[in-house]
Scaffold this motif. Sequence first.
Motif, PDB file in Angstrom:
ATOM      1  N   MET A 166       3.779 -10.736  13.000  1.00 33.18           N
ATOM      2  CA  MET A 166       2.501 -10.066  12.714  1.00 33.18           C
ATOM      3  C   MET A 166       1.793  -9.764  14.033  1.00 33.18           C
ATOM      4  O   MET A 166       1.228  -8.687  14.217  1.00 33.18           O
ATOM      5  CB  MET A 166       1.650 -10.991  11.841  1.00 33.18           C
ATOM      6  CG  MET A 166       0.253 -10.483  11.575  1.00 33.18           C
ATOM      7  SD  MET A 166       0.232  -9.089  10.419  1.00 33.18           S
ATOM      8  CE  MET A 166      -1.422  -8.447  10.755  1.00 33.18           C
ATOM      9  N   ILE A 196      -8.890  -0.693  16.359  1.00 33.87           N
ATOM     10  CA  ILE A 196      -9.003  -1.947  15.623  1.00 33.87           C
ATOM     11  C   ILE A 196      -9.737  -1.735  14.297  1.00 33.87           C
ATOM     12  O   ILE A 196      -9.335  -2.242  13.249  1.00 33.87           O
ATOM     13  CB  ILE A 196      -9.679  -3.018  16.501  1.00 33.87           C
ATOM     14  CG1 ILE A 196      -8.663  -3.482  17.548  1.00 33.87           C
ATOM     15  CG2 ILE A 196     -10.162  -4.203  15.656  1.00 33.87           C
ATOM     16  CD1 ILE A 196      -9.217  -4.355  18.613  1.00 33.87           C
ATOM     17  N   VAL A 244       7.683  -7.732  10.521  1.00 34.20           N
ATOM     18  CA  VAL A 244       6.470  -7.290   9.833  1.00 34.20           C
ATOM     19  C   VAL A 244       6.270  -5.827  10.207  1.00 34.20           C
ATOM     20  O   VAL A 244       6.360  -5.464  11.382  1.00 34.20           O
ATOM     21  CB  VAL A 244       5.239  -8.117  10.252  1.00 34.20           C
ATOM     22  CG1 VAL A 244       3.944  -7.438   9.819  1.00 34.20           C
ATOM     23  CG2 VAL A 244       5.308  -9.528   9.668  1.00 34.20           C
ATOM     24  N   ARG A 264      -1.171   5.712   7.298  1.00 31.05           N
ATOM     25  CA  ARG A 264      -0.899   6.959   6.585  1.00 31.05           C
ATOM     26  C   ARG A 264      -1.235   8.166   7.460  1.00 31.05           C
ATOM     27  O   ARG A 264      -2.275   8.219   8.101  1.00 31.05           O
ATOM     28  CB  ARG A 264      -1.716   6.996   5.290  1.00 31.05           C
ATOM     29  CG  ARG A 264      -1.154   6.082   4.211  1.00 31.05           C
ATOM     30  CD  ARG A 264      -2.203   5.700   3.192  1.00 31.05           C
ATOM     31  NE  ARG A 264      -3.156   4.758   3.784  1.00 31.05           N
ATOM     32  CZ  ARG A 264      -4.261   4.340   3.189  1.00 31.05           C
ATOM     33  NH1 ARG A 264      -4.572   4.790   1.991  1.00 31.05           N
ATOM     34  NH2 ARG A 264      -5.055   3.485   3.785  1.00 31.05           N
ATOM     35  N   PHE A 275       0.818  -6.009  15.188  1.00 25.95           N
ATOM     36  CA  PHE A 275      -0.565  -5.649  15.543  1.00 25.95           C
ATOM     37  C   PHE A 275      -0.606  -4.981  16.917  1.00 25.95           C
ATOM     38  O   PHE A 275      -1.197  -3.919  17.103  1.00 25.95           O
ATOM     39  CB  PHE A 275      -1.451  -6.908  15.511  1.00 25.95           C
ATOM     40  CG  PHE A 275      -2.630  -6.866  16.429  1.00 25.95           C
ATOM     41  CD1 PHE A 275      -3.630  -5.920  16.270  1.00 25.95           C
ATOM     42  CD2 PHE A 275      -2.754  -7.782  17.477  1.00 25.95           C
ATOM     43  CE1 PHE A 275      -4.718  -5.881  17.134  1.00 25.95           C
ATOM     44  CE2 PHE A 275      -3.830  -7.752  18.337  1.00 25.95           C
ATOM     45  CZ  PHE A 275      -4.812  -6.792  18.174  1.00 25.95           C
ATOM     46  N   LEU A 317      -9.840   0.999  12.571  1.00 30.08           N
ATOM     47  CA  LEU A 317      -8.943   1.751  11.690  1.00 30.08           C
ATOM     48  C   LEU A 317      -7.836   0.859  11.128  1.00 30.08           C
ATOM     49  O   LEU A 317      -7.477   0.944   9.957  1.00 30.08           O
ATOM     50  CB  LEU A 317      -8.339   2.922  12.465  1.00 30.08           C
ATOM     51  CG  LEU A 317      -7.641   3.974  11.599  1.00 30.08           C
ATOM     52  CD1 LEU A 317      -8.628   4.611  10.636  1.00 30.08           C
ATOM     53  CD2 LEU A 317      -6.997   5.044  12.467  1.00 30.08           C
ATOM     54  N   MET A 318      -7.319  -0.024  11.971  1.00 34.47           N
ATOM     55  CA  MET A 318      -6.246  -0.913  11.499  1.00 34.47           C
ATOM     56  C   MET A 318      -6.742  -1.818  10.382  1.00 34.47           C
ATOM     57  O   MET A 318      -6.002  -2.169   9.474  1.00 34.47           O
ATOM     58  CB  MET A 318      -5.727  -1.762  12.654  1.00 34.47           C
ATOM     59  CG  MET A 318      -4.659  -1.057  13.450  1.00 34.47           C
ATOM     60  SD  MET A 318      -3.832  -2.210  14.557  1.00 34.47           S
ATOM     61  CE  MET A 318      -4.996  -2.251  15.867  1.00 34.47           C
ATOM     62  N   SER A 319      -8.010  -2.230  10.492  1.00 37.79           N
ATOM     63  CA  SER A 319      -8.522  -3.157   9.488  1.00 37.79           C
ATOM     64  C   SER A 319      -8.770  -2.458   8.157  1.00 37.79           C
ATOM     65  O   SER A 319      -8.541  -3.025   7.105  1.00 37.79           O
ATOM     66  CB  SER A 319      -9.830  -3.778   9.985  1.00 37.79           C
ATOM     67  OG  SER A 319     -10.183  -4.879   9.190  1.00 37.79           O
ATOM     68  N   VAL A 320      -9.211  -1.211   8.207  1.00 34.50           N
ATOM     69  CA  VAL A 320      -9.620  -0.558   6.966  1.00 34.50           C
ATOM     70  C   VAL A 320      -8.550   0.365   6.395  1.00 34.50           C
ATOM     71  O   VAL A 320      -8.632   0.767   5.241  1.00 34.50           O
ATOM     72  CB  VAL A 320     -10.952   0.217   7.137  1.00 34.50           C
ATOM     73  CG1 VAL A 320     -12.032  -0.713   7.650  1.00 34.50           C
ATOM     74  CG2 VAL A 320     -10.810   1.417   8.063  1.00 34.50           C
ATOM     75  N   ALA A 321      -7.526   0.698   7.171  1.00 35.91           N
ATOM     76  CA  ALA A 321      -6.575   1.689   6.658  1.00 35.91           C
ATOM     77  C   ALA A 321      -5.111   1.429   6.968  1.00 35.91           C
ATOM     78  O   ALA A 321      -4.255   2.161   6.497  1.00 35.91           O
ATOM     79  CB  ALA A 321      -6.961   3.078   7.179  1.00 35.91           C
ATOM     80  N   ALA A 322      -4.767   0.432   7.769  1.00 35.99           N
ATOM     81  CA  ALA A 322      -3.353   0.175   8.054  1.00 35.99           C
ATOM     82  C   ALA A 322      -2.862  -0.955   7.160  1.00 35.99           C
ATOM     83  O   ALA A 322      -3.602  -1.884   6.859  1.00 35.99           O
ATOM     84  CB  ALA A 322      -3.164  -0.198   9.516  1.00 35.99           C
ATOM     85  N   ASP A 323      -1.611  -0.855   6.727  1.00 36.62           N
ATOM     86  CA  ASP A 323      -1.045  -1.875   5.845  1.00 36.62           C
ATOM     87  C   ASP A 323       0.073  -2.632   6.549  1.00 36.62           C
ATOM     88  O   ASP A 323       1.012  -2.021   7.063  1.00 36.62           O
ATOM     89  CB  ASP A 323      -0.502  -1.222   4.574  1.00 36.62           C
ATOM     90  CG  ASP A 323      -1.613  -0.633   3.726  1.00 36.62           C
ATOM     91  OD1 ASP A 323      -2.682  -1.264   3.634  1.00 36.62           O
ATOM     92  OD2 ASP A 323      -1.432   0.465   3.173  1.00 36.62           O
ATOM     93  N   PHE A 324      -0.041  -3.941   6.537  1.00 34.26           N
ATOM     94  CA  PHE A 324       0.987  -4.780   7.138  1.00 34.26           C
ATOM     95  C   PHE A 324       1.825  -5.412   6.029  1.00 34.26           C
ATOM     96  O   PHE A 324       1.276  -5.997   5.097  1.00 34.26           O
ATOM     97  CB  PHE A 324       0.360  -5.850   8.026  1.00 34.26           C
ATOM     98  CG  PHE A 324      -0.268  -5.285   9.271  1.00 34.26           C
ATOM     99  CD1 PHE A 324       0.468  -5.170  10.437  1.00 34.26           C
ATOM    100  CD2 PHE A 324      -1.575  -4.818   9.266  1.00 34.26           C
ATOM    101  CE1 PHE A 324      -0.093  -4.623  11.594  1.00 34.26           C
ATOM    102  CE2 PHE A 324      -2.147  -4.267  10.407  1.00 34.26           C
ATOM    103  CZ  PHE A 324      -1.402  -4.172  11.570  1.00 34.26           C
ATOM    104  N   ALA A 325       3.124  -5.272   6.144  1.00 35.59           N
ATOM    105  CA  ALA A 325       4.008  -5.770   5.090  1.00 35.59           C
ATOM    106  C   ALA A 325       5.127  -6.603   5.705  1.00 35.59           C
ATOM    107  O   ALA A 325       5.489  -6.433   6.868  1.00 35.59           O
ATOM    108  CB  ALA A 325       4.597  -4.600   4.303  1.00 35.59           C
ATOM    109  N   VAL A 326       5.665  -7.469   4.884  1.00 36.47           N
ATOM    110  CA  VAL A 326       6.779  -8.308   5.300  1.00 36.47           C
ATOM    111  C   VAL A 326       8.063  -7.489   5.159  1.00 36.47           C
ATOM    112  O   VAL A 326       8.377  -7.032   4.064  1.00 36.47           O
ATOM    113  CB  VAL A 326       6.863  -9.551   4.392  1.00 36.47           C
ATOM    114  CG1 VAL A 326       8.075 -10.400   4.751  1.00 36.47           C
ATOM    115  CG2 VAL A 326       5.577 -10.365   4.490  1.00 36.47           C
TER     116      VAL A 326
END
Lengths: 412, 788
Positions: free
Chosen positions: A356, A379, A400, A405, A360, A381-390
């Motif tokens: 992770m 930062i 990760v 989008r 990031f 934008l990453m918090s409100v619009a980026a998706d972190f997945a396994v």
Amino acid sequence: MTKHHLPATPDTVHWGYFSKTLAPVLTLKSGERAVIESITHHANDDYARMIEGDRAAEEIFLWTKDQKTMRRRGAGTTDGPFTYGSGEGMGVHLLTGPVAVEGAEPGDIIEVRVIDTWPRPSANPAYAGRFFGSNPAANWGFQYKDLIEGPTPREVVTIYELDMGEAVVRALYSYLWTPQTDPDGITHPTIDYPGVRVDHSMVVKKEGILPGIKVPARLHFGTMGLAPAEADFVSTIPPNYTGGNMDDWRIAKGARMYYPVAVSGGLFSCGDAHASQGDSELSGTAIEISLTGEFEFILHKKEQLEGTLLEGLTHPLLENDEVWSVYGFSVANYLAELGPDHQSEILKRGSLDSAMRDAFRKLRRFLMTTQNLSEDEAISLMSVAADFAVTQVVDANWGVTGSIRKSIFPAR
Amino acid sequence: MNAQPFTSESYSGDAGEAAWQDVLRGFGLQSQGARHGSPAHASALSRLSSTGVRLGKFSADAQSLRPLPSRSGLPLLLMPVENSTVLVVDGDRQIVPAGQIILAPRAGDWQLQFQRGLRAVVLSVPAEAFRGRKVPPLPAAPPRVFEAQGLPDIMGRTALATAEALDRLSEAEWEAVAQSAAELLLALSGELVAATSDPSSSRAALLQRLYATIERSMGGEDLSITDIAQAEGISERYVQKLFEGTGESFSHYLRERRLQRAWHDLANPAEAAVPIAEVAYRCGFADAAHFSRLFRERFGLPPRELRRREADRQAHSAVASGQRGWPQQALVQLRAGQGAGGPARRPALREGGEASAPVAEAQTPARHYLPVHAQHVHWGYFSRSLEPLIEIASGDIVTIETLTQHASDDPERMIEGDPGAESVFHWTPTAKTVNRRGAGPLDASVFGRGAGEGFGVHICTGPIAVQGAQPGDVLQVHILDIEPRRSRHPAHAGRVFGSSVAAWWGYHYSELLSEPHPRECVTIYEIITNADEPYAEALHSYRWEPQTDPSGVQHVLYDYPGVLVRPGTVTLQANVLEGVRIPLRPHFGVVAVAPREAELVDSVPPAYFGGNLDNWRLGKGATVYLPVSVPGALLSVGDPHAAQGDGELSGTAIECSMTGTFRVTLHKKADIGSTVLADLTYPLIETPDDWILTGFSHPNYLAEFGASSQSEVYAKSSLDLAMRDAFRKMRRFLMTTKALSEDEAVALMSVAVDFGITQVVDGNWGVHAILSKRLFAQHRRSESARDI
């Protein structure tokens, strides 16, 4: 447009390792396409359905007391005596390639577009035209030391059939792995060496499993990537900065992958195809199946990267119609970071926490460099619009994915 | 100072190289080219102590290191690990195998060539590290290599073990280890002196032994020059002569060292409870008054004042480095009987009359409306003891207004003119309508931030009691609708705004790239609702500046919720995220029933009772099932978000006040045995397409950590643990509700279940597992659970 064809044969595949020492089996120019066949290294989990009658598969998997077509399987030693076999299974994927791209040099980026993928039909008259895959819940799976039913530990192989009409996969039967002795006399108490033929007279098949359950198909290649520069023979298991065993089902038809070139020609190989996989690939494998893919290769020279999406790229990047995804790993470049024993050291380093952290940092760098955002903008934008997945928790170097989008940037 | 991670992966191109040189500069080193291959890579973990001791572990491509003339201090310690290195001095080359240590001067013509990749531990100890204690001048010795045995071996192992644990040591632990490492290096440097044979260095070695004897014996009040001379077996006269050579008398040196040690002990937070007279005594001052006078003359302030200042500094730096929730120490005091005050007592039910009762008993379902104002919210905590605002029946529909606690980031747009918001945020020097904010002490005795101390931040509307709900039941909360709350300020009326703070509890905070750092940044967004696809766009941003609240407390960090940011105190930056449109994902971050374990529970860490789930899938059309653990269930809702990504990386989403309409249904324990809710011990989210299971680092941290839970959960979160929990929950769900065997469940999870990262900022980190319902459209197994 030139379209090459690269069938899977004993001469066009390498098993369990990437290597900058391999001579290319195909050299093409930027902009050209190639249709590449791959055969799953799990085909011997059900020889009758996945190998028998398929000449290429039969040759590749041929292993008798006197003859073993593909001796080396893995980046380990090729001098006996062996614990598991030549190459020691340090790397398991049966890859087709390498394909060289003319003019590719370290510092460049090779873009690989996945134009299409289709499954390889069974050639056994009894199953002609049908598609089969195998999904072992293996000793390297996330569940292995955490099983609640007996016997523990255990490995279970589930054989699936892919229905291309409905685009779903259904389970056929499963069996518990029992110790298998290979033609060289080495017994494999667990799944510890690839391509060992499972003697179906020794296993008990369980029918009627996962009844009525339809897994949506997600055809993709689990392993696609370039040869790394750091060592001559590199295990195919841990993904790394030149790609490899990414095990992301989004690297499918319509995807464009960008890989940093580490050696001349790039040396692209692919294999480890999957009929479907969930994010995490929990049990250690996906539905492992033989696929053929059509790919387009585009070389982006180092001098032309500035001001593009590829500026400063030091890791694999995915682009499709919806998103850009960066790939974070537990160790971003384990070959460079972990020292002389990197291939065994990486086995102890799998962690989502460090992956992770890496995802990031990579996404921040991507947004700042290619979208010209300030750090504060990136930062937020990453918090409100980026998706972190396994991505996966089973390939030693865990993954990760950080995705953003493309529609977020309409005015750009 | 916390451990500083560095990796060139964070930077583009040459910026990575420059940042790497910065890291090396901190150690008095520089790197010299010879970097080839692609990509160029460097990473390091280093830590600096309050006395200037710096320790780091490097891992990078092949390169050479040279000294960069820097402030004075002991020789640098360098230890190659894994690979050997080549030491080049005046053209002579010596191979140094991994594990041996090199002591090298801070200047001079030497370099270390790491030809197979740089892997090394480096220790830098400046002269100040000894707090005024004399370090004998070291002759300008060339670099020296020590075999790994005896003291050098101990030194090397200490440095390596510490370097590998840098990010796991607490502040106090690190300070202690750093000081010991400095002492070891000092002792080893002494060997450099002893090794040379000229008379001046043998004098220096003797003097060094005298200093060491004084350090050991200074606690005795009557320590005299005679004692020291006797201990070393030399004459008093010779001792005097040695000291004269340093330009300082023996007695003056002894007093200076005693005062320095007293300073050190008084400033040590671990000794804050030791009486000053006792500190004086142990440093060799029998008379406390005399000590105080000498101390003031020497340092310009009395001992008591030093202690007070240090306590303030400690409290402040604890905050700056990210202290969230209850500090462990404070919890100990709390258990010792200093009560924290219960949940706020609010006016009795329905006072003010806004909360509407069911229209008619017979009508099903009944509809309720819960407007937001000061009497309808609890701020920053959940509590089983809160008086419910209303009681509803199972199946009723309730519309709940919620406010974001971040409305105070832009009061003009998000509070002013809105009576509900004005009522909740009202705070003047004489009146604060919602006093308690957080589960901390009402008297703010821990940090002095404010009532409740901000241990929990969310404005929650509720609680709502559900008739007949008992522990063991499951409460189903279905979101029928979500409407944003529009600005009532004349200049912005009808528009919708939100705020997102890149806060000190964010995932990024410890490793910001650009200056100044650390920093907190607030971005104000406008929510555009009248587009085909509604979206959010940034209006402006500002850097958080210290804000003084109406009670006079200054908030250097964003450490207490609802502090109104006054116009003019911050500098707005326009043209932020220009052209960027963020698709909306309206949802409620917090949906909770009251937990049973404690009276007051911090609203930040989510757990089995729901709470701060921060999963954007919990929007319109979605349902969350929560296990009831107190009679009446006590449902609360808050922390509305207009959009959030998986991870919630900066610490917050786009925080935006919204009103939700919910259908609340109670499932009695006796009725759920054969349904998907059988055995439910965690929040389960259902959308039209999917089941979403919520894994946490600690599924029930309140029970797991007991009395210290509200502190421990912040210290011990990890995605690896949360993944483990999500896996176990999904396995159980498939086995219990779909009647699969374990092997079937594991197989299905690998090929068809998607695991994602919910959040890495809420103390108890989250990983969710998504199971598509489509898989089971034709699944038949008689033991399968019924849908609800």
